[in-house]
Design a protein around this motif. Sequence first.
Motif, PDB file in Angstrom:
ATOM      1  N   UNK A 299      23.537 -20.447  33.468  1.00 53.31           N
ATOM      2  CA  UNK A 299      22.788 -20.644  32.434  1.00 53.31           C
ATOM      3  C   UNK A 299      22.868 -21.922  31.717  1.00 53.31           C
ATOM      4  N   UNK A 300      24.115 -22.104  31.386  1.00 52.31           N
ATOM      5  CA  UNK A 300      24.620 -23.258  30.499  1.00 52.31           C
ATOM      6  C   UNK A 300      24.328 -24.578  31.194  1.00 52.31           C
ATOM      7  N   UNK A 301      24.615 -24.687  32.594  1.00 52.11           N
ATOM      8  CA  UNK A 301      24.111 -25.736  33.301  1.00 52.11           C
ATOM      9  C   UNK A 301      22.832 -25.918  33.647  1.00 52.11           C
ATOM     10  N   UNK A 302      22.017 -25.038  33.675  1.00 49.00           N
ATOM     11  CA  UNK A 302      20.657 -24.995  33.787  1.00 49.00           C
ATOM     12  C   UNK A 302      19.829 -25.649  32.815  1.00 49.00           C
ATOM     13  N   UNK A 303      20.095 -25.114  31.610  1.00 50.67           N
ATOM     14  CA  UNK A 303      19.668 -25.653  30.277  1.00 50.67           C
ATOM     15  C   UNK A 303      20.191 -27.219  30.163  1.00 50.67           C
ATOM     16  N   UNK A 304      21.514 -27.512  30.544  1.00 46.90           N
ATOM     17  CA  UNK A 304      21.972 -28.861  30.374  1.00 46.90           C
ATOM     18  C   UNK A 304      21.205 -29.955  31.285  1.00 46.90           C
ATOM     19  N   UNK A 305      20.754 -29.446  32.375  1.00 49.75           N
ATOM     20  CA  UNK A 305      20.290 -30.141  33.629  1.00 49.75           C
ATOM     21  C   UNK A 305      18.691 -30.664  32.974  1.00 49.75           C
TER      22      UNK A 305
END
Length: 144
Positions: free
Chosen positions: A114-120
């Motif tokens: 999830x964090x990587x998705x938002x970060x992307x």
Amino acid sequence: MYTGLQHLHSYMTYLVLLGLLISLVGALSGMSGNKPFTEKNRKMSLLGLIPAHLQWVIGVILYFVSPLGMANVSGAAMKDSISRLYILEHPLTMIIAVVLITVGYARAKRLQDNKKRFNSILIFYGLALALILIRIPWNAWPGN
């Protein structure tokens, strides 16, 4: 036709900027709140992607029908900063911005964390927004 496309392209920019800002705020909210990346977040990301792609299509059409676009390409035009902006700098920068938005959305959809998705979304949409803001021909906007 040309004038209508020019106005549509100018006013559509507001939708692109608004969509990107909504997408960025949603991603920032999800990241800071340590929330899961839901279907709602994916759809919020589309608010940045869809208007940017529509704007790009209108821009490509405008590039070929405008006297400032492809019809103006010459060595002498490259020496003039306004002509160079319309012939090369604005279109190239906007293509890069749309590619960044597309890559950011595709990555966010594909990643599992999830964090990587938002970060992307934050990184790619943020970079695209910065590029868009620096290469908008502000002096040519309606009302100026």
